[in-house]
Design a protein around this motif. Structure first.
Motif, PDB file in Angstrom:
ATOM      1  N   GLU A 186       0.836  -1.200   0.000  1.00  0.00           N
ATOM      2  CA  GLU A 186       0.000   0.000   0.000  1.00  0.00           C
ATOM      3  C   GLU A 186       0.873   1.252   0.000  1.00  0.00           C
ATOM      4  O   GLU A 186       0.622   2.210  -0.740  1.00  0.00           O
ATOM      5  CB  GLU A 186      -0.926  -0.001   1.221  1.00  0.00           C
ATOM      6  N   GLN A 187       1.919   1.273   0.828  1.00  0.00           N
ATOM      7  CA  GLN A 187       2.821   2.423   0.855  1.00  0.00           C
ATOM      8  C   GLN A 187       3.547   2.569  -0.485  1.00  0.00           C
ATOM      9  O   GLN A 187       3.753   3.672  -0.978  1.00  0.00           O
ATOM     10  CB  GLN A 187       3.850   2.260   1.972  1.00  0.00           C
ATOM     11  N   GLY A 188       3.917   1.439  -1.077  1.00  0.00           N
ATOM     12  CA  GLY A 188       4.693   1.453  -2.310  1.00  0.00           C
ATOM     13  C   GLY A 188       3.905   1.830  -3.544  1.00  0.00           C
ATOM     14  O   GLY A 188       4.506   2.077  -4.603  1.00  0.00           O
ATOM     15  N   ALA A 189       2.579   1.918  -3.426  1.00  0.00           N
ATOM     16  CA  ALA A 189       1.776   2.329  -4.586  1.00  0.00           C
ATOM     17  C   ALA A 189       2.175   3.713  -5.068  1.00  0.00           C
ATOM     18  O   ALA A 189       2.013   4.053  -6.243  1.00  0.00           O
ATOM     19  CB  ALA A 189       0.288   2.290  -4.228  1.00  0.00           C
ATOM     20  N   ILE A 190       2.741   4.501  -4.165  1.00  0.00           N
ATOM     21  CA  ILE A 190       3.137   5.869  -4.489  1.00  0.00           C
ATOM     22  C   ILE A 190       4.304   5.897  -5.473  1.00  0.00           C
ATOM     23  O   ILE A 190       4.562   6.906  -6.131  1.00  0.00           O
ATOM     24  CB  ILE A 190       3.515   6.618  -3.184  1.00  0.00           C
ATOM     25  N   PHE A 191       5.015   4.753  -5.600  1.00  0.00           N
ATOM     26  CA  PHE A 191       6.183   4.713  -6.484  1.00  0.00           C
ATOM     27  C   PHE A 191       5.793   4.659  -7.959  1.00  0.00           C
ATOM     28  O   PHE A 191       6.615   4.920  -8.830  1.00  0.00           O
ATOM     29  CB  PHE A 191       7.063   3.509  -6.151  1.00  0.00           C
ATOM     30  N   ASP A 192       4.543   4.251  -8.246  1.00  0.00           N
ATOM     31  CA  ASP A 192       4.054   4.156  -9.627  1.00  0.00           C
ATOM     32  C   ASP A 192       4.900   3.216 -10.474  1.00  0.00           C
ATOM     33  O   ASP A 192       5.148   3.458 -11.660  1.00  0.00           O
ATOM     34  CB  ASP A 192       3.997   5.548 -10.282  1.00  0.00           C
ATOM     35  N   LEU A 193       5.339   2.145  -9.865  1.00  0.00           N
ATOM     36  CA  LEU A 193       6.071   1.122 -10.606  1.00  0.00           C
ATOM     37  C   LEU A 193       5.102   0.077 -11.139  1.00  0.00           C
ATOM     38  O   LEU A 193       4.044  -0.167 -10.545  1.00  0.00           O
ATOM     39  CB  LEU A 193       7.114   0.455  -9.707  1.00  0.00           C
ATOM     40  N   PRO A 194       5.421  -0.597 -12.244  1.00  0.00           N
ATOM     41  CA  PRO A 194       4.515  -1.608 -12.792  1.00  0.00           C
ATOM     42  C   PRO A 194       4.413  -2.814 -11.866  1.00  0.00           C
ATOM     43  O   PRO A 194       5.356  -3.106 -11.111  1.00  0.00           O
ATOM     44  CB  PRO A 194       5.172  -1.981 -14.124  1.00  0.00           C
ATOM     45  N   PRO A 195       3.284  -3.536 -11.913  1.00  0.00           N
ATOM     46  CA  PRO A 195       3.129  -4.735 -11.062  1.00  0.00           C
ATOM     47  C   PRO A 195       4.263  -5.735 -11.243  1.00  0.00           C
ATOM     48  O   PRO A 195       4.623  -6.446 -10.293  1.00  0.00           O
ATOM     49  CB  PRO A 195       1.791  -5.313 -11.526  1.00  0.00           C
ATOM     50  N   ALA A 196       4.847  -5.784 -12.440  1.00  0.00           N
ATOM     51  CA  ALA A 196       5.925  -6.736 -12.697  1.00  0.00           C
ATOM     52  C   ALA A 196       7.162  -6.460 -11.850  1.00  0.00           C
ATOM     53  O   ALA A 196       8.022  -7.334 -11.698  1.00  0.00           O
ATOM     54  CB  ALA A 196       6.304  -6.696 -14.182  1.00  0.00           C
ATOM     55  N   ALA A 197       7.259  -5.244 -11.264  1.00  0.00           N
ATOM     56  CA  ALA A 197       8.409  -4.942 -10.415  1.00  0.00           C
ATOM     57  C   ALA A 197       8.258  -5.549  -9.021  1.00  0.00           C
ATOM     58  O   ALA A 197       9.259  -5.761  -8.324  1.00  0.00           O
ATOM     59  CB  ALA A 197       8.597  -3.430 -10.302  1.00  0.00           C
ATOM     60  N   PHE A 198       7.011  -5.838  -8.636  1.00  0.00           N
ATOM     61  CA  PHE A 198       6.773  -6.370  -7.288  1.00  0.00           C
ATOM     62  C   PHE A 198       6.794  -7.895  -7.327  1.00  0.00           C
ATOM     63  O   PHE A 198       5.808  -8.567  -7.072  1.00  0.00           O
ATOM     64  CB  PHE A 198       5.456  -5.842  -6.733  1.00  0.00           C
ATOM     65  N   VAL A 199       7.954  -8.429  -7.674  1.00  0.00           N
ATOM     66  CA  VAL A 199       8.170  -9.874  -7.722  1.00  0.00           C
ATOM     67  C   VAL A 199       9.533 -10.152  -7.097  1.00  0.00           C
ATOM     68  O   VAL A 199      10.400  -9.275  -7.049  1.00  0.00           O
ATOM     69  CB  VAL A 199       8.130 -10.412  -9.177  1.00  0.00           C
ATOM     70  N   PRO A 200       9.754 -11.379  -6.617  1.00  0.00           N
ATOM     71  CA  PRO A 200      11.040 -11.681  -5.972  1.00  0.00           C
ATOM     72  C   PRO A 200      12.250 -11.456  -6.873  1.00  0.00           C
ATOM     73  O   PRO A 200      13.341 -11.168  -6.389  1.00  0.00           O
ATOM     74  CB  PRO A 200      10.906 -13.163  -5.591  1.00  0.00           C
ATOM     75  N   GLU A 201      12.053 -11.577  -8.190  1.00  0.00           N
ATOM     76  CA  GLU A 201      13.154 -11.358  -9.114  1.00  0.00           C
ATOM     77  C   GLU A 201      13.536  -9.887  -9.243  1.00  0.00           C
ATOM     78  O   GLU A 201      14.577  -9.568  -9.819  1.00  0.00           O
ATOM     79  CB  GLU A 201      12.804 -11.908 -10.500  1.00  0.00           C
ATOM     80  N   ASP A 202      12.690  -9.001  -8.699  1.00  0.00           N
ATOM     81  CA  ASP A 202      12.961  -7.575  -8.849  1.00  0.00           C
ATOM     82  C   ASP A 202      13.016  -6.889  -7.490  1.00  0.00           C
ATOM     83  O   ASP A 202      14.051  -6.901  -6.839  1.00  0.00           O
ATOM     84  CB  ASP A 202      11.907  -6.939  -9.761  1.00  0.00           C
ATOM     85  N   MET A 203      11.898  -6.339  -6.981  1.00  0.00           N
ATOM     86  CA  MET A 203      11.961  -5.509  -5.784  1.00  0.00           C
ATOM     87  C   MET A 203      11.110  -6.012  -4.618  1.00  0.00           C
ATOM     88  O   MET A 203      11.085  -5.385  -3.559  1.00  0.00           O
ATOM     89  CB  MET A 203      11.555  -4.066  -6.126  1.00  0.00           C
ATOM     90  N   GLU A 204      10.431  -7.122  -4.798  1.00  0.00           N
ATOM     91  CA  GLU A 204       9.625  -7.664  -3.694  1.00  0.00           C
ATOM     92  C   GLU A 204      10.537  -8.413  -2.728  1.00  0.00           C
ATOM     93  O   GLU A 204      11.459  -9.126  -3.138  1.00  0.00           O
ATOM     94  CB  GLU A 204       8.547  -8.610  -4.236  1.00  0.00           C
ATOM     95  N   PHE A 205      10.269  -8.246  -1.418  1.00  0.00           N
ATOM     96  CA  PHE A 205      11.112  -8.855  -0.395  1.00  0.00           C
ATOM     97  C   PHE A 205      10.224  -9.214   0.790  1.00  0.00           C
ATOM     98  O   PHE A 205       9.826  -8.355   1.570  1.00  0.00           O
ATOM     99  CB  PHE A 205      12.212  -7.873   0.026  1.00  0.00           C
TER     100      PHE A 205
END
Length: 500
Positions: A186-205
């Motif tokens: 919810e906080q990260g929605a402000i970043f306006d990054l595509p959903p594909a960035a929120f994956v373990p291979e990218d920026m999800e942790f």
């Protein structure tokens, strides 16, 4: 390097405008020496309330810019300040986000500001606006820590055909793996990054956005702040769950130990000291010791006893849990103790209690003061740096120049820069121990107290420490070589981002 570069440093703090730690000194000194080498360097950071309170004259660079933040438009201004530096400061002004008492945390609660995702998401987008409006493209963007990581991510994902965004190579420096910039979805929605960035291979942790991870995955080259720390962060103990990424990018990870700006940290010319001194001419250090005791309200009758100082954030990482259990033992060994720093409330309260109980032997200042930092470096006999981990550390190198012997735990940059005393060992310039144990620190300080009474051997250690050269000139040359590699790497295919 032959090519002269236009470089933009992206940082959340820089001396002399705003400082909570050593990163501010690095983002001041490195641009200074790069500029002296012929490069053009700008340093961009938020315009905090504390910056405005300095009363430094400013000029407008960009009167107004607008960015989208989670579907809402926010505006800001870009300023420059007139300071005595060869590099140009750029300040992102947005009063709703930065007109506060603290940089990252509320000084009343001691907690991170709940809208830090918004504050540093806006900062990253403001950096893009600054890049787009530059008279000509920068060759390289050098971003620091999680607060600067989003700039690297945005340049990788959104540069498109805009030459101002697509031209710069990116270097990302990790000063401390323990600070990641973690935010909920919810906080990260402000970043306006595509959903594909929120994956373990990218920026999800582990279900959160990890900004540090984004910087590690997407920069053309990575640096950290000492050779040993570059190796340590590829292990489970020091990688904080991101060691796989660092292992996969080891060919683009370089450890460069910080330097010291001796124009600012030099007891022979330091304006904060009551008397100058240097190697072999230590009469001024004795006067600085007397002054330090007076500043902290400790009687001059203790001047012949060893003073052990501590300068830094009052957090677990800095080894406070190794120091606090042995305070009374150290007093029994004859030590005077001086603490300068701020941080977790439990440590602040414990130090205030110690000062109340041992007012004649323990001095405490909660907060940070540049002047007091210099006075402690000069007036103490030993500097306590028993960090649980320490990527580089600067205070131990400052203290060596000031003839104040560092007492360090053998980790990261502390291990790289301090040669610990041992019986019969040559070229020692401090004290060192290995175990994460208060008793190990106590044994080391007990040895130091005995050695302090042997003035001839103590002076030999002090002279060896003061003769060390940790200057930035050679360090800046290493960064020049790194930047050349980053410019080349930008045009080469990178490995796929690594998941954790």
């Amino acid at each position: 390097m032959a090519k002269k570069l236009r470089i933009l440093f992206v940082t959340s703090e820089v001396t002399p405008l705003a400082k909570t730690g050593g990163m501010a000194d690095v983002c001041d000194a490195l641009p200074k020496f790069l500029t002296e080498a012929g490069h053009e360097v700008d340093v961009i950071m938020p315009c905090y309330r504390s910056v405005k309170n300095l009363g430094i004259p400013t000029e407008t660079v960009l009167d107004s810019f607008a960015v989208q933040m989670g579907g809402q438009e926010m505006t800001g201004r870009l300023l420059t300040a007139k300071i005595d530096r060869p590099w140009r400061p750029l300040l992102v002004e947005q009063e709703e986000l930065y007109d506060r008492d603290g940089l990252y945390t509320d000084p009343v609660t001691g907690q991170d500001y709940p809208d830090n995702a918004r504050r540093f998401g806006f900062f990253a987008k403001a950096v893009l606006a600054a890049l787009k409006n530059a008279k000509k493209p920068y060759h390289l963007v050098h971003a620091h820590e999680w607060q600067g990581a989003l700039v690297v991510v945005y340049l990788k994902k959104f540069a498109g055909d805009d030459p101002h965004l697509s031209a710069p190579a990116t270097v990302f420096t990790v000063h401390n793996m323990g600070y990641m910039g973690l935010f909920t979805p919810e906080q990260g929605a402000i970043f306006d990054l595509p959903p594909a960035a929120f994956v373990p291979e990218d920026m999800e942790f582990f279900g959160k956005w990890n900004l540090l991870k984004g910087g590690l995955n997407h920069a053309d080259f990575l640096t950290t702040v000492s050779e040993k720390y570059a190796k340590e962060i590829q292990t489970e103990e020091f990688g904080f769950g991101l060691q796989g990424i660092l292992q996969s990018r080891a060919d683009r990870l370089v450890g460069i130990t910080h330097g010291v700006d001796y124009a600012f940290w030099n007891p022979a010319t330091d304006p904060y000291l009551v008397a100058p001194y240097g190697p072999g001419k230590l009469a001024g250090k004795q006067k600085c010791k007397e002054d330090l005791l007076a500043v902290f309200g400790i009687g001059k009758e203790w001047v012949k006893k060893p003073i052990a100082g501590f300068i830094g954030r009052l957090v677990e990482q800095k080894g406070l849990d190794l120091i606090m259990p042995i305070i009374e033992d150290l007093l029994a060994h004859g030590y005077i103790l001086i603490f300068l720093g701020a941080g977790e409330k439990k440590y602040e309260a414990a130090l205030r209690d110690l000062q109340t109980r041992f007012a004649d032997r323990v001095g405490v200042h909660i907060g940070f003061s540049e002047e007091l930092a210099h006075k402690v470096e000069a007036g103490a006999d030993l500097l306590l740096v028993p960090s649980l981990y320490e990527p580089c550390g600067l205070s131990q190198m400052y203290s060596q120049k000031y003839g104040t012997l560092p007492v360090v735990r053998a980790t990261g940059g502390l291990d790289d820069t301090v040669s610990g005393w041992a019986k019969g060992k040559r070229n020692a310039n401090g004290f060192k121990f290995t175990e994460k144990d208060p008793e190990a620190l106590l044994r080391t300080l007990a040895d130091a107290a005995l050695l302090y009474d042997d003035k001839k051997r103590w002076k030999k250690l002090v002279d060896a420490a003061m003769e060390l050269d940790h200057s930035w000139e050679s360090v800046a040359k290493k960064y020049e070589r790194l930047y050349a590699k980053a410019l080349k790497a930008k045009n080469e295919p990178a490995a796929a981002p690594a998941a954790e």
